[in-house]
Scaffold this motif. Structure first.
Motif, PDB file in Angstrom:
ATOM      1  N   GLY A 122       0.325  -1.036  -0.349  1.00 62.16           N
ATOM      2  CA  GLY A 122       0.154  -0.013  -0.109  1.00 62.16           C
ATOM      3  C   GLY A 122       0.717   1.005  -0.070  1.00 62.16           C
ATOM      4  N   LYS A 123       1.773   1.000  -1.071  1.00 61.68           N
ATOM      5  CA  LYS A 123       2.209   2.596  -0.752  1.00 61.68           C
ATOM      6  C   LYS A 123       1.679   3.571  -1.479  1.00 61.68           C
ATOM      7  CE  LYS A 123       6.015   1.003  -3.503  1.00 61.68           C
ATOM      8  NZ  LYS A 123       5.676  -0.723  -3.322  1.00 61.68           N
ATOM      9  N   THR A 124       1.162   3.313  -2.346  1.00 60.73           N
ATOM     10  CA  THR A 124      -0.394   4.500  -2.976  1.00 60.73           C
ATOM     11  C   THR A 124      -1.151   5.098  -1.929  1.00 60.73           C
ATOM     12  OG1 THR A 124      -0.580   3.191  -4.786  1.00 60.73           O
ATOM     13  CG2 THR A 124      -1.279   5.006  -4.263  1.00 60.73           C
ATOM     14  N   ILE A 125      -1.551   4.224  -1.211  1.00 57.31           N
ATOM     15  CA  ILE A 125      -2.494   4.956   0.116  1.00 57.31           C
ATOM     16  C   ILE A 125      -1.715   5.569   0.730  1.00 57.31           C
ATOM     17  CG2 ILE A 125      -2.394   2.775   1.656  1.00 57.31           C
ATOM     18  CD1 ILE A 125      -5.561   5.724   1.063  1.00 57.31           C
ATOM     19  N   GLN A 126      -0.171   5.469   1.361  1.00 51.99           N
ATOM     20  CA  GLN A 126       0.435   6.430   1.692  1.00 51.99           C
ATOM     21  C   GLN A 126       1.126   7.443   1.877  1.00 51.99           C
ATOM     22  OE1 GLN A 126       3.631   3.305   4.138  1.00 51.99           O
ATOM     23  NE2 GLN A 126       2.902   2.074   2.931  1.00 51.99           N
ATOM     24  N   ILE A 127       0.925   7.764   0.453  1.00 50.97           N
ATOM     25  CA  ILE A 127       1.154   8.910  -0.262  1.00 50.97           C
ATOM     26  C   ILE A 127       0.384   9.624  -0.645  1.00 50.97           C
ATOM     27  CG2 ILE A 127       1.762   9.673  -2.374  1.00 50.97           C
ATOM     28  CD1 ILE A 127       4.314   9.265  -1.653  1.00 50.97           C
ATOM     29  N   ILE A 128      -0.958   9.088  -0.484  1.00 48.86           N
ATOM     30  CA  ILE A 128      -2.482   9.907  -0.218  1.00 48.86           C
ATOM     31  C   ILE A 128      -2.820  10.285   1.232  1.00 48.86           C
ATOM     32  CG2 ILE A 128      -4.826   9.554  -1.139  1.00 48.86           C
ATOM     33  CD1 ILE A 128      -4.490   7.399  -3.190  1.00 48.86           C
ATOM     34  N   ALA A 129      -2.680  10.171   1.687  1.00 46.75           N
ATOM     35  CA  ALA A 129      -3.181  10.245   2.942  1.00 46.75           C
ATOM     36  C   ALA A 129      -1.689  10.986   3.357  1.00 46.75           C
ATOM     37  CB  ALA A 129      -2.475   9.292   4.228  1.00 46.75           C
ATOM     38  N   PHE A 130      -0.318  10.529   3.035  1.00 46.43           N
ATOM     39  CA  PHE A 130       0.826  12.034   3.747  1.00 46.43           C
ATOM     40  C   PHE A 130      -0.164  13.671   2.789  1.00 46.43           C
ATOM     41  CE2 PHE A 130       3.897  14.230   1.986  1.00 46.43           C
ATOM     42  CZ  PHE A 130       4.628  14.334   3.081  1.00 46.43           C
ATOM     43  N   LEU A 131      -0.358  13.348   2.038  1.00 42.98           N
ATOM     44  CA  LEU A 131      -0.368  14.649   1.086  1.00 42.98           C
ATOM     45  C   LEU A 131      -2.323  15.429   1.815  1.00 42.98           C
ATOM     46  CD1 LEU A 131      -0.093  13.990  -2.545  1.00 42.98           C
ATOM     47  CD2 LEU A 131       1.715  14.978  -1.191  1.00 42.98           C
ATOM     48  N   SER A 132      -2.927  13.939   1.578  1.00 39.31           N
ATOM     49  CA  SER A 132      -4.263  15.085   2.357  1.00 39.31           C
ATOM     50  C   SER A 132      -3.787  15.754   3.293  1.00 39.31           C
ATOM     51  CB  SER A 132      -5.202  13.448   3.010  1.00 39.31           C
ATOM     52  OG  SER A 132      -6.057  13.474   3.382  1.00 39.31           O
TER      53      SER A 132
END
Length: 721
Positions: A122-132
């Motif tokens: 889940g690298k994708t969701i980690q980036i999305i949560a960080f950017l959020s």
């Protein structure tokens, strides 16, 4: 008004949160749909000042009431980054830690880093949560996210699903006007721009400017970042040309072939401020570490390599985060044992446990005709001359690899010269895929099978797996090989799905994946390794066949992870087909060598077992005993008793031994043995040796630090010119 409200609060943490909430309100930063809908419920008052006070109080109660259900923002792992609770509570524990790592890079003013989690974590969701969290806090305005074209739609869907409040645009497609509009909208306002490596290659200057002036992105993020592993490649140079304050790289395979690739990734991520120049890194780090990995390395070389690799890990650790599936699952298991009562409910948020995976090397025989052709090719004067020169042997090695799979992968002229039964099947030139398929049909499927030892095994295996109700992924690097397999299986009434480089439409690829996932009547999915090994989720399959091994171990690992990832419910078995005594066996030995380098250099293992000598890795142009495998025998002696199995798998392995093959090895047990490093160090390090090693390590670190400081000063200077 805001100041008055803040003064009434007692907790310093609550003050900080209220200040942030007011700033967010003033900046009108986009929030989640849920939050917006609540704010819109505020009813207008006759007195405008009452409206302002009511709005402020409503907003703050939504974001800051930590004691009630209205608490909408959470500090991720006490890092200081606040993200929406609804999003936070959907993250697995390791993903929260990843988000905190990304924020820590920003908070400590590090210019970039690498998130190198194993594929499927889940690298994708980690980036999305960080950017959020970063957008909500007003800490970023413009983000450029670069990825392979096949992943653009996936990123769009994930942003829409998780954080619909963030503006996301795409810089891709045939419409130049639409691309320009999307780019300008993100640059002038706020949001995330998604684009592909191909688009960056052709348009990096446009992405780097606004109204004729240089444009500085807050973040440039690369997905599948090993695409820039070669500093001299055009794609790498174009990505370097885009200015950014911060850079983040995402890759499940930070080292694929050698440590220079790791240097290239860090050189980009940290903007030259961490590992010095490529020349110094190779001399001071890569060479001693590589030498230490060889089985015939001296005790001194092993001790030096170990110390140097430890020093390298210490340097990159603050900028590098890598977790494997096994590591996460083991940690979750240990946590669950310690929890009771309400705490046990919390563990349900951990990553779901994956079923067992058995990764087998299946050592198959060459067919008699294959062996004759192979020996004749090696005896050519051309090959003897090649071994006396420094010219690259790649073309000749490619021929040998094709012969291991099927002689008809060679050109039509070569097939005719070899006396193969009439077939015009050859490398595609102006012929269509349909005409090539017609050429195969001129040869009986029985003969096609008899000409390849791998096909003899594969057909018998797939018939058994179909009978047992399994869905199987079959990967090959060659479309021609897939054509042959497809022809044979169709004759045997298999229901097939296929994706390769000819399926260029992303919507069509996704349609085929959905069909295979939903319809269990499809028993086999044929995929080329390069196309099917990235960006696809095929968890309905429980069996994976790697028909031909890649020079790059990461390529095969990515293929395996199409099935063995989050969402897989059943045990998975992988079959890597390798012909005994051939170049493929040597390729596998090289894979093992590279993997041991990766294991040591990225911190997975301190001192993994050294399986093969450097001389063994050089002997590519020899044909050993084709009726047995020295590699299989060696691995069998090391790992035969360690296999994780059950009655069903034992019965299946017994069946495999009735087929045309020499034996199997457990690829997934590789590196379960470690070299006794303490004993080696003790033997190697007398006072003189110890001083020499310490001197080499200190010299290496000082050199890269000095060069990095110089590069960083040049970079900072260029930003202000």
């Amino acid at each position: 008004m805001a100041a008055v409200i803040i003064a009434k609060t007692k907790s310093p943490g609550r003050v900080k949160q209220r200040q942030r909430a007011v700033v967010q309100m003033e900046q009108k930063t986009p929030k989640t749909r849920k939050r917006s809908s609540k704010v819109h419920k505020i009813q207008p008052k006759e007195n405008p000042m009452e409206d302002v006070q009511d709005a402020e109080e409503k907003l703050m109660s939504l974001a800051l009431d930590k004691d009630g259900d209205g608490d909408e923002f959470v500090d991720v792992c006490q890092s200081g980054l606040m993200i929406c609770r609804e999003l936070h509570d959907k993250l697995f524990e390791h993903q929260k830690e990843g988000v905190a790592f990304l924020y820590n890079l920003y908070h400590k003013k590090r210019q970039g880093g690498i998130l190198a989690d194993d594929m499927g974590l889940g690298k994708t969701i980690q980036i999305i949560a960080f950017l959020s969290g970063m957008f909500d806090a007003g800490l970023v305005r413009s983000v450029l996210l670069i990825m392979p074209v096949t992943l653009v739609n996936n990123w769009m869907r994930e942003f829409a699903n998780w954080v619909p409040g963030i503006r996301v645009k795409v810089f891709h497609g045939t419409s130049k006007k639409e691309r320009e509009q999307n780019l300008e909208q993100i640059q002038r306002r706020t949001g995330v721009l998604l684009t592909s490596y191909q688009m960056v290659l052709a348009n990096w200057e446009q992405l780097s400017n606004l109204d004729g002036q240089p444009f500085l992105w807050n973040y440039v993020i690369l997905d599948e970042a090993h695409k820039i592993k070669s500093p001299s490649a055009k794609t790498t140079k174009s990505v370097y040309g885009i200015p950014a304050v911060n850079r983040i790289l995402l890759t499940g395979t930070p080292v694929q072939n050698n440590l220079r690739e790791l240097w290239a990734l860090f050189d980009f991520a940290c903007q030259g401020s961490l590992l010095g120049t490529a020349k110094t890194f190779k001399m001071e780090y890569e060479s001693p570490i590589m030498k230490a990995r060889e089985k015939d390395a001296t005790l001194g070389e092993k001790a030096l390599g170990l110390k140097i690799s430890q020093n390298l890990m210490a340097i990159i650790k603050p900028y590098f985060l890598r977790r494997s599936k096994g590591e996460i699952l083991k940690l979750n298991s240990e946590r669950s044992v310690c929890l009771t009562g309400e705490e046990r409910d919390y563990i349900a948020l951990e990553m779901p446990s994956l079923p067992r995976k058995n990764d087998f090397i299946v050592w198959v025989y060459l067919a008699p005709m294959q062996e004759d052709i192979y020996r004749n090719f090696l005896s050519l004067d051309h090959i003897k001359e090649l071994l006396m020169t420094t010219r690259s042997p790649l073309a000749e090695l490619t021929v040998l690899k094709k012969l291991c799979d099927h002689p008809r992968l060679l050109s039509a002229q070569a097939c005719a010269n070899l006396g193969l039964e009439v077939s015009e099947y050859s490398e595609p030139t102006d012929q269509s895929t349909l005409s090539m398929t017609q050429d195969i049909k001129r040869v009986s499927d029985k003969l096609l099978i008899e000409e390849s030892g791998k096909l003899v095994f594969l057909v018998a295996l797939l018939e058994k797996l179909q009978e047992e109700g399994h869905q199987t992924l079959v990967f090959s690097q060659s479309r021609k090989m897939l054509d042959i397999i497809e022809h044979i299986l169709t004759k045997r009434s298999f229901r097939l799905m296929r994706v390769d480089g000819t399926v260029t439409c992303l919507a069509e690829r996704e349609k085929r994946v959905r069909q295979f996932q939903m319809d269990k009547s499809y028993s086999v999915f044929l995929l080329t390794t390069q196309v099917g090994g990235v960006g696809l989720t095929l968890t309905s399959a429980t069996r994976v066949v790697i028909f031909d091994p890649s020079w790059n171990p990461a390529t095969d690992a990515q293929a395996v992870d199409r099935a063995y990832r989050i969402g897989q419910k059943e045990n998975v078995v992988i079959y890597r087909l390798i012909t005994c005594g051939t170049v493929e066996e040597k390729i596998y030995r090289r894979q093992v060598f590279k993997d041991s380098l990766i294991q040591q250099s990225t911190g997975d293992k301190k001192n993994p077992y050294r399986y093969f000598t450097q001389q063994e890795l050089r002997e590519l142009f020899t044909l050993e005993d084709t009726t047995s495998s020295a590699t299989q025998l060696q691995l069998q002696s090391l790992h035969a008793t360690q296999r994780n199995s059950d009655l069903e798998l034992d019965e299946h392995i017994a069946y495999l031994h009735t087929l045309e093959m020499f034996g199997i090895s457990d690829h997934d047990l590789m590196y379960t043995c470690e070299t006794g490093q303490e004993e080696e160090e003790e033997e190697a390090e007398d006072d003189e040796a110890h001083q020499y090693i310490e001197h080499r390590v200190k010299k290496a670190q000082e050199l890269v630090q000095l060069e990095s400081q110089l590069k960083d000063k040049k970079y900072q200077k260029s930003r202000y010119l």
